[in-house]
Design a protein around this motif. Sequence first.
Motif, short mmCIF file in Angstrom:
data_model
loop_
_atom_site.label_atom_id
_atom_site.label_comp_id
_atom_site.label_asym_id
_atom_site.label_seq_id
_atom_site.Cartn_x
_atom_site.Cartn_y
_atom_site.Cartn_z
N PRO A 323 0.82 -1.21 0.00
CA PRO A 323 0.00 0.00 0.00
C PRO A 323 0.86 1.26 0.00
CG PRO A 323 -0.60 -1.51 1.79
CD PRO A 323 0.69 -1.98 1.23
N THR A 324 0.23 2.41 -0.20
CA THR A 324 0.93 3.69 -0.12
C THR A 324 1.58 3.84 1.26
OG1 THR A 324 -0.63 4.71 -1.63
CG2 THR A 324 0.65 6.19 -0.25
N GLY A 325 2.83 4.27 1.27
CA GLY A 325 3.54 4.49 2.53
C GLY A 325 4.06 3.23 3.18
N SER A 326 4.25 2.16 2.40
CA SER A 326 4.75 0.90 2.98
C SER A 326 6.25 0.72 2.79
CB SER A 326 3.99 -0.30 2.39
OG SER A 326 4.15 -0.34 0.98
N GLY A 327 6.94 1.74 2.29
CA GLY A 327 8.40 1.67 2.20
C GLY A 327 8.93 1.04 0.93
N LYS A 328 8.11 1.00 -0.13
CA LYS A 328 8.54 0.34 -1.37
C LYS A 328 9.75 1.03 -1.99
CE LYS A 328 4.53 0.88 -3.36
NZ LYS A 328 3.82 1.56 -2.24
N SER A 329 9.70 2.36 -2.07
CA SER A 329 10.81 3.10 -2.68
C SER A 329 12.09 2.91 -1.88
CB SER A 329 10.47 4.59 -2.77
OG SER A 329 9.36 4.80 -3.62
N THR A 330 11.96 2.88 -0.56
CA THR A 330 13.14 2.70 0.29
C THR A 330 13.77 1.33 0.05
OG1 THR A 330 12.04 4.09 1.94
CG2 THR A 330 14.00 2.90 2.65
N THR A 331 12.94 0.31 -0.18
CA THR A 331 13.45 -1.03 -0.50
C THR A 331 14.23 -0.99 -1.81
OG1 THR A 331 11.63 -2.12 0.66
CG2 THR A 331 12.81 -3.41 -0.99
N MET A 332 13.72 -0.26 -2.79
CA MET A 332 14.42 -0.15 -4.08
C MET A 332 15.76 0.56 -3.92
SD MET A 332 12.64 -1.61 -6.57
CE MET A 332 12.55 -2.93 -5.35
N TYR A 333 15.80 1.61 -3.09
CA TYR A 333 17.06 2.31 -2.83
C TYR A 333 18.07 1.37 -2.16
CZ TYR A 333 15.32 7.03 -3.88
OH TYR A 333 14.84 8.15 -4.51
N ALA A 334 17.58 0.58 -1.20
CA ALA A 334 18.47 -0.36 -0.52
C ALA A 334 19.02 -1.39 -1.50
CB ALA A 334 17.71 -1.07 0.61
N LEU A 335 18.19 -1.81 -2.45
CA LEU A 335 18.62 -2.78 -3.46
C LEU A 335 19.65 -2.16 -4.40
CD1 LEU A 335 18.16 -5.67 -4.19
CD2 LEU A 335 16.17 -5.00 -5.53
N ILE A 336 19.45 -0.89 -4.75
CA ILE A 336 20.44 -0.18 -5.58
C ILE A 336 21.79 -0.14 -4.87
CG2 ILE A 336 21.08 2.12 -6.41
CD1 ILE A 336 19.19 0.86 -8.30
N GLN A 337 21.76 0.12 -3.56
CA GLN A 337 23.01 0.13 -2.79
C GLN A 337 23.70 -1.23 -2.82
OE1 GLN A 337 22.31 1.72 1.23
NE2 GLN A 337 23.46 3.50 0.58
N GLU A 338 22.91 -2.29 -2.81
CA GLU A 338 23.48 -3.65 -2.83
C GLU A 338 24.25 -3.91 -4.11
OE1 GLU A 338 22.70 -6.92 -1.12
OE2 GLU A 338 22.31 -5.78 0.70
N ILE A 339 23.72 -3.43 -5.24
CA ILE A 339 24.31 -3.79 -6.54
C ILE A 339 25.19 -2.69 -7.12
CG2 ILE A 339 22.40 -5.34 -7.07
CD1 ILE A 339 21.18 -3.21 -8.80
N MET A 340 25.25 -1.53 -6.45
CA MET A 340 26.01 -0.40 -7.00
C MET A 340 27.48 -0.75 -7.18
SD MET A 340 26.41 3.45 -5.46
CE MET A 340 24.70 3.51 -4.99
N THR A 418 -0.13 -2.92 -4.86
CA THR A 418 -1.00 -4.09 -4.70
C THR A 418 -0.89 -4.54 -3.25
OG1 THR A 418 0.73 -5.69 -5.28
CG2 THR A 418 -0.60 -4.83 -7.08
N ASN A 419 -1.75 -5.48 -2.83
CA ASN A 419 -1.78 -5.88 -1.42
C ASN A 419 -0.82 -7.02 -1.08
OD1 ASN A 419 -3.69 -3.99 -0.58
ND2 ASN A 419 -5.39 -5.28 -1.26
N SER A 420 -0.27 -7.69 -2.09
CA SER A 420 0.64 -8.80 -1.82
C SER A 420 1.58 -8.97 -3.00
CB SER A 420 -0.13 -10.10 -1.58
OG SER A 420 -0.78 -10.50 -2.77
#
Length: 588
Positions: A323-340, A418-420
């Motif tokens: 849902p909105t505000g569930s930290g999705k973008s932050t997860t993507m940023y963390a993943l970028i850091q992993e592969i940078m 989405t919800n899941s």
Amino acid sequence: MIVLARDAENKLADQLISAGMADEAAVRAAQKEAQSKDKPFVDVLKEQGVSNDDTITHAISRVFGVPYINLNNLNIDQKMLLKLPMDIAKRMNAVVVNEQDGKIWVAMLDPTNVQATDYLEQVMKSPIRAFMASTTGIEKILNQYKEDFSDVKTAEKATSADAKAKADKGDLDTITQDSPISKALTTILEYAAKSKASDIHIEPLEEALVIRCRIDGVMRKVMELSKSIEPALISRIKILASLKIDEHRVPQDGQFAVTVGAREIDLRIAISPVVWGEQCVIRLLDKSGGALTLEQMGVKGRSLRAIRAGAAKPNGMILTSGPTGSGKSTTMYALIQEIMDESINIVTLEDPVEYKMPGVNQIQVNADVGLTFANGLRSILRQDPDVILVGEIRDKETANLAVQAALTGHLVLSTLHTNSAAGILPRLLDMGIEPFLLASTLNTVIGQRLVRRIGKERETYTTNEIETKEIRSITDMLLPKSEDMVEKVGKDLGFENLPLAAQPSYQLEKGIDGPESPNGYSGRMGIYEAMTVDEDIQKMIVSHSTAGEIMRMSILKGMVSTRQDGILKALAGMTTLEEVNRVASDIA
């Protein structure tokens, strides 16, 4: 902290050593470096990690023969704190901690400053007993002050009944920078920033104006103001966001930035006409914060391995949902850091750019000039990227371009609402993506929610029958039949020493309400599910299986669901069952 002369620094070094507060060799080495580089000894001690702020302050108090007080675990009553007004306490770096024998106990950075102690006695009209305290300790007590909204109340009184007419005309007497209304807005923004709120809601009612903040994902009412303040306050926000102050019929969006303390905060403004006036929602994006790692966000065990396995592939798609505000973008940023890595070209297309990451080419979406996700993605594909982050897949065109990018040798990261995790599949199919294309491009699909963490102050309780049954229903699904495999499974899930084996009841933890942990919570973390799209899942996608069927297959193959992850984290003392049920009651 007191500025020390060289002889006092020598005494400080001796005190740290003789009192056993620090290692002698480390202290002498720091002392030598301070003298050779002409730097303050205290700064070198901290930089080299020889000692912490509280220990150094304690040692300095002994050098000067003044009493020391450790403030780190104290909770001071508001009446006691307010014996010294908050603005003076902040300016003087001094806080009231007690009153005894007719004297007010005041903790200060420098109790040897006679002028400062005399001034405090005059302000409080009482003799004081001064103690030395550390900077960190005083900051913790200052944070216990309930926010001073006097500027808001002043603006409320100063705003007359004809404020709406003045605001409509752009009357700068009402909305200028130094006006009471400007100070009121500043106070509200400072409170939200200090409370680490993600959003501020300014909501008009028939007879009042309500200010609410979303803190740790939960809305909290901050204050209720007179209806007369609404036009001037909304107009002030519109001016700062470069919006039309005389337009009240249609929604308007804007943005501006403010600096609170040393933090630069980006504000996204959304103003909409409602029945009783204009509602304003302000989203706060702290630009001074850096991106978190996957582990810091709470990704553990099987989910962590599944996400990293998907990111290790040279192409394909990794999608995260929630849902909105569930930290999705932050997860993507963390993943970028992993592969940078300097050997790959990473390009992002975001709305907004929440964290600036060196080494990543970040593009801000701007629909006003035609830079949409779809148009921006076309441009990115001509920039020789290896990894592409699309902030959100919102429409069929963007979805098609993302899939094509994944098919042509790019690793694509993106988010959907989405919800899941399994819900992503029918959502993309609904956008017109062919099942065989999804099956061949998806690497990993992530579902997530955010739960509040238990604060530092906590207590233990025994689960009741319903809670015990809920835990058993989750752990029974995750554990093997053989009891000697329990410990191995716990480590595989990312948790050690958890009571995973069946028990008549469980000992869990919950937070204690306090200034730093309202309702017993402090901060948030994610609960996750990470679905690996293997050959079996690919076949199910091509055969148009439902999201529920795909979800059940993934769990049978070892995926930990979002709800299961939440229950495990409650067992580990990271969050509570109540919090998991609050955010994940709609999913299995």
